[in-house]
Design a protein around this motif. Structure first.
Motif, PDB file in Angstrom:
ATOM      1  N   GLY A 210       0.697  -1.272  -0.029  1.00 56.68           N
ATOM      2  CA  GLY A 210       0.112   0.111   0.037  1.00 56.68           C
ATOM      3  C   GLY A 210       0.856   1.322  -0.087  1.00 56.68           C
ATOM      4  N   THR A 211       2.323   1.239   0.330  1.00 55.35           N
ATOM      5  CA  THR A 211       2.972   2.234   0.184  1.00 55.35           C
ATOM      6  C   THR A 211       3.673   2.460  -1.114  1.00 55.35           C
ATOM      7  N   LEU A 212       3.643   1.437  -1.992  1.00 50.72           N
ATOM      8  CA  LEU A 212       4.101   1.844  -3.253  1.00 50.72           C
ATOM      9  C   LEU A 212       3.194   2.088  -4.267  1.00 50.72           C
ATOM     10  N   SER A 213       3.663   2.940  -5.200  1.00 45.40           N
ATOM     11  CA  SER A 213       2.833   3.350  -6.427  1.00 45.40           C
ATOM     12  C   SER A 213       2.126   1.986  -7.062  1.00 45.40           C
ATOM     13  N   ARG A 214       1.001   2.323  -7.766  1.00 45.19           N
ATOM     14  CA  ARG A 214       0.353   0.665  -8.215  1.00 45.19           C
ATOM     15  C   ARG A 214       1.490   0.409  -9.413  1.00 45.19           C
ATOM     16  N   PRO A 215       1.889   1.014 -10.212  1.00 44.38           N
ATOM     17  CA  PRO A 215       2.962   0.510 -11.247  1.00 44.38           C
ATOM     18  C   PRO A 215       3.925  -0.281 -10.449  1.00 44.38           C
ATOM     19  N   GLN A 216       4.506   0.408  -9.793  1.00 42.65           N
ATOM     20  CA  GLN A 216       5.769  -0.105  -8.839  1.00 42.65           C
ATOM     21  C   GLN A 216       5.336  -1.611  -8.226  1.00 42.65           C
ATOM     22  N   ALA A 217       4.261  -1.782  -7.401  1.00 43.88           N
ATOM     23  CA  ALA A 217       3.603  -2.636  -6.694  1.00 43.88           C
ATOM     24  C   ALA A 217       3.392  -3.839  -7.677  1.00 43.88           C
ATOM     25  N   ARG A 218       2.896  -3.587  -8.779  1.00 45.59           N
ATOM     26  CA  ARG A 218       2.406  -4.492  -9.845  1.00 45.59           C
ATOM     27  C   ARG A 218       3.745  -5.134 -10.633  1.00 45.59           C
ATOM     28  N   ALA A 219       4.632  -4.341 -10.840  1.00 46.09           N
ATOM     29  CA  ALA A 219       5.791  -4.552 -11.625  1.00 46.09           C
ATOM     30  C   ALA A 219       6.496  -5.655 -10.739  1.00 46.09           C
ATOM     31  N   LEU A 220       6.714  -5.190  -9.285  1.00 41.18           N
ATOM     32  CA  LEU A 220       7.367  -6.204  -8.294  1.00 41.18           C
ATOM     33  C   LEU A 220       6.636  -7.399  -8.224  1.00 41.18           C
ATOM     34  N   ALA A 221       5.235  -7.501  -8.184  1.00 42.90           N
ATOM     35  CA  ALA A 221       4.630  -8.772  -8.150  1.00 42.90           C
ATOM     36  C   ALA A 221       4.578  -9.602  -9.275  1.00 42.90           C
ATOM     37  N   ILE A 222       4.849  -8.929 -10.208  1.00 42.16           N
ATOM     38  CA  ILE A 222       4.805  -9.780 -11.599  1.00 42.16           C
ATOM     39  C   ILE A 222       6.490 -10.239 -11.658  1.00 42.16           C
ATOM     40  N   ALA A 223       7.442  -9.445 -11.581  1.00 39.15           N
ATOM     41  CA  ALA A 223       8.570  -9.890 -11.544  1.00 39.15           C
ATOM     42  C   ALA A 223       8.909 -11.165 -10.535  1.00 39.15           C
ATOM     43  N   MET A 224       8.223 -11.161  -9.346  1.00 34.11           N
ATOM     44  CA  MET A 224       8.665 -12.419  -8.420  1.00 34.11           C
ATOM     45  C   MET A 224       7.538 -13.320  -8.592  1.00 34.11           C
TER      46      MET A 224
END
Length: 168
Positions: A96-110
């Protein structure tokens, strides 16, 4: 013995570590506000991993939150496995502290989310990783990011880690 400090970078090279009578070295300075990076380098069998693990445990005992990755040769081809080791378990608490694009990119990458038709953007992953580390540091106080054996860290994880370290 060669111990040198360059800026915030501390390098310990070619030292037998872990056993005092063989010239063990443990670097600890309570007066130093921050150590960005500690590099242990030398031939196999000197005890670098033992010192690395001990430093992580000691830092945790002094109240720091530790995120760690110990990549192996088998993982070296898995693009973001190192980042997953470091923050996959932490992501739900800080998402919730991350921007939506960054949080999604991390979740996809991992591989925590399906990429659909849009794979993770490397810039968003790197910036998201930096933001995740900053969020963890704010939430936990002190934060130690510990990575053992960089040679087996896949390039995408290494790139994101390098970006975050330079930005911090």
């Amino acid at each position: 013995r060669v111990v040198r400090e360059v800026g915030h970078r501390l390098a310990v090279r070619g030292l037998p570590v872990g056993v005092q009578d063989r010239g063990a070295v443990l670097v600890h300075d309570d007066h130093r506000a921050e150590v960005t990076e500690i590099l242990l380098d030398g031939p196999a069998g000197l005890g670098k991993t033992t010192l690395w693990a001990g430093a992580g445990a000691g830092t945790a005992n002094r109240g720091a939150h530790v995120v760690a990755s110990s990549p192996t040769e088998a993982e070296s081809g898995l693009s973001y496995s190192g980042l997953a080791d470091l923050i996959a378990d932490e992501l739900p608490a800080i998402r919730g502290t991350l921007s939506r694009p960054q949080a999604r990119a991390l979740a996809i990458a991992m591989r925590l989310e399906d990429p659909g038709e849009h794979p993770a953007d490397e810039t968003a992953v790197a910036r998201g990783f930096l933001a995740a580390l900053q969020a963890l540091a704010r939430a936990r106080g002190k934060l130690l990011v510990a990575v053992g054996d960089f040679r087996w860290l896949a390039l995408p994880s290494l790139s994101a880690l390098d970006y975050a370290v330079r930005a911090l």
